[in-house]
Scaffold this motif. Structure first.
Motif, mmCIF file in Angstrom:
data_model
loop_
_atom_site.group_PDB
_atom_site.id
_atom_site.type_symbol
_atom_site.label_atom_id
_atom_site.label_comp_id
_atom_site.label_asym_id
_atom_site.label_seq_id
_atom_site.Cartn_x
_atom_site.Cartn_y
_atom_site.Cartn_z
ATOM 1 N N ASP A 38 14.465 66.844 47.444
ATOM 2 C CA ASP A 38 15.380 67.141 48.545
ATOM 3 C C ASP A 38 15.845 65.824 49.164
ATOM 4 O O ASP A 38 15.032 65.067 49.699
ATOM 5 N N SER A 45 7.313 64.618 53.004
ATOM 6 C CA SER A 45 8.644 64.238 53.466
ATOM 7 C C SER A 45 8.629 62.982 54.326
ATOM 8 O O SER A 45 7.620 62.647 54.953
ATOM 9 N N ARG A 75 10.697 64.852 49.774
ATOM 10 C CA ARG A 75 11.847 65.066 50.653
ATOM 11 C C ARG A 75 12.155 63.786 51.411
ATOM 12 O O ARG A 75 11.276 63.220 52.057
ATOM 13 N N HIS A 77 15.084 62.393 54.155
ATOM 14 C CA HIS A 77 16.242 62.672 54.996
ATOM 15 C C HIS A 77 16.562 61.430 55.812
ATOM 16 O O HIS A 77 15.704 60.924 56.555
ATOM 17 N N LYS A 112 11.461 61.463 57.128
ATOM 18 C CA LYS A 112 12.721 61.632 57.834
ATOM 19 C C LYS A 112 12.896 60.453 58.775
ATOM 20 O O LYS A 112 11.978 60.117 59.527
ATOM 21 N N GLU A 166 18.767 64.139 51.816
ATOM 22 C CA GLU A 166 19.817 64.382 52.803
ATOM 23 C C GLU A 166 20.274 63.036 53.358
ATOM 24 O O GLU A 166 19.468 62.239 53.842
ATOM 25 N N GLU A 191 15.610 75.611 55.982
ATOM 26 C CA GLU A 191 16.197 74.285 56.088
ATOM 27 C C GLU A 191 17.693 74.399 56.341
ATOM 28 O O GLU A 191 18.371 75.215 55.723
#
Length: 381
Positions: free
Chosen positions: A133, A37, A107, A109, A39, A135, A55
């Motif tokens: 994923d 991921s 992922r 985000h 972020k 976001e 999550e």
């Protein structure tokens, strides 16, 4: 310097601390080992608690000024010095070295990055074909461009959370984009599109077309009345729905919610266990959406509890000054008391009369969810 140490990078902060150089350095150190991921950005000041999973289903949208004490003018004056401002090219390193850094990322985000635009986000997504994923909160990017980029580059995606930075003003999503999205992203189980203009036919396309969809959150969306709900039951695409959040949807009609609950009681939506129809402005009445309903009395609560003991309905209305409990059983009342005593910051029933109504997310006390009862508030009138 071991690339394996950078397989999971979290640079999201509550105040600006990270600039492009920091992001680029970490991505380059990870190389092809950035597999889990990334972020990045300014987190909401108060993130939403977990929602039915490890999550959060959605985060509460905040712009950068809300999330930090640093004003935009102060940020601008710091540029070229000790700047902690991320620009539109902050993710360009994902495309470096032939696309190796972003090739295995699962992922991504992104929170409140003010200068990220459609072109920059599309370039980043084109480097992430393995993304599961995504976001996006508080970015100045459009729904149509973003869904086009996702459908063209991220066929494996399973979870998409997208909150508009300009609530109610993004009306760019068209039929072809919806169609391509549902065809090219068939694995989506969680979809949150908050604050966009979505007409009923668009909502219907998404729910019916995404056959694996379990969690849907269309909170703060404009335009749809809820008419799409009647066509997604009875093998119409909503077979796998477990959670539906329609919180603060301005044009959501009382009659459409009533018809939906009739379908639930008739045996449709068998897997649905959580429905949130809370609305700070009340539900729209038939014929005139400006005429509002502040009561959930049209829902047969007792019958619902008997047929679906694990069902949780949340219907909080700000005009309500007391909690209607007539249709709750004695055991429900006992459970409510126990649950409330275990909650310090937020009771199971939010008191709308003292301003604690929260439209950012549909959170539910854990005890109440596990024991399955219905929560709603009514106008004392």
């Amino acid at each position: 310097m071991d690339p394996l140490c950078f397989a999971d990078i979290d640079l999201a902060t509550l105040v600006p601390k990270v600039n492009n150089a920091v992001v680029s350095t970490m991505i380059n150190r990870a190389g092809g080992y950035l597999r889990w991921s990334l972020k990045l950005g300014i987190l909401p000041s108060i993130p939403a608690p977990p929602f039915f999973s490890s999550e959060p289903l959605v985060y509460s949208i905040r712009n950068a000024n809300d999330a930090s004490s640093i004003s935009w003018n102060e940020k601008r004056s710091r540029q070229g010095k000790d700047s902690s401002i991320l620009t539109r090219s902050c993710l360009s390193s994902l495309s470096g070295n032939g696309g190796a850094p972003g090739a295995h990322l699962r992922r991504l985000h992104l929170f409140n990055i003010e200068r990220m635009d459609n072109t920059a986000l599309s370039a980043a997504l084109s480097a992430c074909p393995s993304l599961l994923d995504l976001e996006i909160v508080g970015l100045h990017v459009e729904l149509r461009h973003t869904l086009e980029s996702i459908s063209g580059n991220c066929p494996l995606i399973e979870r998409l959370v997208f909150e508009s930075s300009k609530t109610g003003r993004d009306d760019g999503l068209k039929y072809p984009t919806c169609n391509e999205f549902v065809l090219n992203c068939p694995n989506i189980t969680t979809l949150a599109l908050k604050g966009f203009k979505l007409h009923d036919y668009k909502a219907r396309m998404l729910v019916k077309g995404l056959r694996k969809l379990k969690h849907i959150d269309l909170s703060t969306s404009y335009s749809f009345t809820g008419a799409f709900l009647k066509s997604v039951g009875a093998n119409g695409g909503g077979d796998h729905l477990e959670v539906m959040i329609l919180r603060d949807c301005m044009h959501l009609k009382e009659i459409e919610v009533e018809r939906f609950m009739v379908a639930v009681l008739a045996g449709e939506f068998k897997l649905l266990r959580h429905l949130d129809i809370s609305n700070r402005e009340g539900l729209a009445c038939e014929g005139d959406w400006s005429n509002r309903c502040y009561s959930a009395s049209f829902i047969p609560i007792k019958q619902l509890l008997e047929q679906r003991p694990d069902f949780c309905l949340v219907a909080e209305f700000p005009k309500g000054s007391y909690i209607e409990m007539e249709q709750m059983t004695a055991s429900d009342m006992s459970l409510l008391s126990q649950s409330s005593s275990h909650t310090s910051d937020q009771s199971v029933f939010m008191s709308t009369s003292d301003g604690s109504y929260n439209s950012d997310y549909g959170s539910v006390n854990e005890d109440s969810r596990e024991n399955g009862y219905v929560m709603y508030e009514e106008n004392s009138d």
